[in-house]
Design an enzyme around this catalytic site. Structure first.
Site, PDB file in Angstrom:
ATOM      1  CG  ASP A  60      45.737 -39.130 -10.752  1.00 28.37           C
ATOM      2  OD1 ASP A  60      46.440 -39.533 -11.700  1.00 28.37           O
ATOM      3  OD2 ASP A  60      45.912 -39.491  -9.576  1.00 28.37           O
TER       4      ASP A  60
ATOM      5  CB  SER B 218      52.093 -40.459  -5.776  1.00 29.61           C
ATOM      6  OG  SER B 218      52.107 -41.493  -6.726  1.00 29.61           O
ATOM      7  CE1 TYR B 219      54.310 -48.064  -3.347  1.00 28.60           C
ATOM      8  CE2 TYR B 219      55.942 -47.125  -1.857  1.00 28.60           C
ATOM      9  CZ  TYR B 219      55.250 -48.219  -2.343  1.00 28.60           C
ATOM     10  OH  TYR B 219      55.481 -49.474  -1.812  1.00 28.60           O
TER      11      TYR B 219
ATOM     12  N   GLY C 224      56.648 -42.213  -5.943  1.00 25.84           N
ATOM     13  CA  GLY C 224      57.394 -42.916  -6.981  1.00 25.84           C
ATOM     14  C   GLY C 224      57.143 -44.417  -6.929  1.00 25.84           C
TER      15      GLY C 224
ATOM     16  CG  HIS D 190      49.341 -38.454  -9.585  1.00 25.10           C
ATOM     17  ND1 HIS D 190      48.553 -39.417  -8.983  1.00 25.10           N
ATOM     18  CD2 HIS D 190      50.610 -38.711  -9.171  1.00 25.10           C
ATOM     19  CE1 HIS D 190      49.306 -40.213  -8.243  1.00 25.10           C
ATOM     20  NE2 HIS D 190      50.562 -39.798  -8.342  1.00 25.10           N
TER      21      HIS D 190
END
Length: 476
Positions: A392, A194-195, A98, A444
């Site tokens: 992605d 991701s993050y 996020g 992603h």
């Protein structure tokens, strides 16, 4: 009365002998070790989850772990025992990114969890590619403000950042193992996407530097999916990916490299944001997380916030259903679901969402790179993998390859295709201390777009085996 006392003594003696001779009791094919099980562990056990399929053959638990008593910060988890013999399988911690996106809303509901939500928003179906087929899996909502995690101090929501997240996650892990002591010493791995390229890498660093004494964690490795690990190389790859796929103009490509290349993903200045807005307008209303995927009809027309939003639409299983976020939002807002998951109504969000934008909008410290942590960890011998879907546009495989190149690692295994059911599943390259696996046609969130291809990745990662090649398939 005396006769009753004698009868009770005999009964308890027989019962105690039975428990000692049968330390494991089978319950829905899970196991409880009476020497290890804690009261709180049993309180966290989930019973009668609304809409749960009838053929569930594993136990699951959910609840809170307080990570800071002074402010009342507590992280929410959902733990699924492995199918089969959980005592023989490793322990995996899964964290979404996020920052501010729920591992329950993504990891459980749409990616690697055993329960996915049906379109009615009320019932669940078993994910045939769930990762609890090969491991015991903890899903963690981190940091506070994410999913069902909370703090009694409202200012904590406005002061989240990388450092405190790593501190809280380590505290969670230590306390969770006290609650589930049967998993102490178990082979342990951390996976995130991701993050979580920040979250996982920084947590691993904390574990390695604090892993002393009898309470040490048996960490074996970590794996990242389409991760943000370096802002400069991340931006460089994003711009190249968008340009080479015809999503943006030549002029915008040049301007992005001028105004955005050296900026943070989490703290974007107005000069860069202006060009990002132009890029968004040029590529149109597509799903940046999987550029060839369709949009959910109810979401068409909504503007995309490039890099600043992690609310995406996806496929479920092998079927093209881009509205899965909508189903999860309905399901996890049901009061009966929250009761079954032991969500405290006094601290529950007024509306549960897959991502809490307030967490990201108020994010404080964000490392511009974690490559230095990779350099620190690689000599330790940890098992380190990165997987990346090749459709992605948020954190493309191009970005990952640039970041790995910056590490200057010697190549051990040349670039080659790997296979699933006789077809190319993606490509892989082995470096000294790190393995890169790409996934053909995934975006992603690889386990959501290509669940059938994600399962052999976690199997190979946990077993330390190479990805299957065509020659191996022929031999078998």
């Amino acid at each position: 009365m005396e006769k009753m006392d004698r009868f009770g003594t005999v009964f308890l003696s027989v019962a105690y002998f039975f428990l000692l001779s049968s330390p494991r009791v089978n319950c829905s094919s899970s196991w409880i070790d009476f020497d290890y099980a804690t009261d709180q562990q049993e309180k966290d056990r989930v019973h009668n989850l609304p809409g749960q399929p009838s053929n569930v053959n594993f136990a699951h638990y959910s609840g809170y772990v307080t990570v800071n008593k002074d402010s009342g910060r507590a992280l929410f988890y959902w733990f699924f025992e492995a199918v089969g013999d959980p005592s023989s399988k490793p322990l995996v911690l899964w964290i979404n990114g996020g920052p501010g996106c729920s591992s329950i809303g993504y990891g459980v509901a749409k990616e690697i969890g055993p329960f996915h939500v049906n379109p009615d928003g009320k019932t669940l179906y078993l994910n045939p590619y769930s990762w609890n087929k090969v491991a015991n899996v903890i899903f963690l909502d981190s940091p506070i403000g994410t999913g069902f995690s909370y703090s009694n101090n409202t200012q904590d929501l406005l002061s989240n950042g990388d450092e405190r997240t790593a501190t809280d996650s380590l505290e969670f892990l230590k306390k969770w193992l006290e609650r589930f002591p049967q998993y102490k010493g178990r082979d342990f791995y951390i996976v995130g996407e991701s993050y979580a390229g920040h979250f996982v890498t920084q947590l691993v660093q904390r574990i390695v530097t604090s892993n002393i004494g009898e309470n040490s964690i048996n960490l074996k490795g970590f794996m990242l999916g389409n991760p943000l690990i370096d802002d400069f190389h991340g931006h460089l790859g994003v711009f190249q990916f968008m340009w080479t796929n015809g999503l943006i103009s030549d002029e915008t490509f040049k301007l992005l490299n001028i105004f955005c290349a050296n900026e943070s993903f989490e703290h974007i200045p107005p000069s860069c944001q202006k060009i990002l807005d132009i890029a968004t307008e040029e590529h149109g209303n597509i799903d940046e997380f999987s550029i060839f995927a369709p949009l959910c009809p109810s979401n068409v027309g909504l503007s995309n916030r490039l890099f600043k939003r992690l609310f995406s639409v996806r496929h479920v299983g092998e079927e093209n259903d881009p509205c899965v976020d909508n189903y999860s939002t309905v399901y996890y807002n049901l009061p009966e679901v929250q009761r079954a998951l032991h969500v405290d109504p006094a601290v529950a969000p007024s509306k549960w969402e897959t991502c809490n934008n307030a967490v990201e909008d108020n994010w404080q410290d964000s490392a511009k790179s974690v490559l230095h942590i990779f350099r620190e960890l690689i000599p330790s011998g940890l098992h380190i993998w990165i997987y990346s879907g090749n459709t992605d546009a948020i954190m493309p495989v191009v970005s990952t390859r640039h970041s790995i190149e910056a590490l200057k690692l010697p190549s051990i295994t040349p670039w080659h295709a790997w296979y699933e059911d006789g077809e190319v599943g993606g490509w892989v390259q082995g470096y000294e201390g790190l393995t890169l696996v790409t996934v053909r046609g995934a975006g992603h969130q690889v386990p959501l777009d290509k669940p059938k291809l994600a399962l052999p990745i976690i199997k190979s990662f946990l077993s330390g085996s190479p990805m299957p090649t065509l020659s191996k398939l022929k031999d078998s």
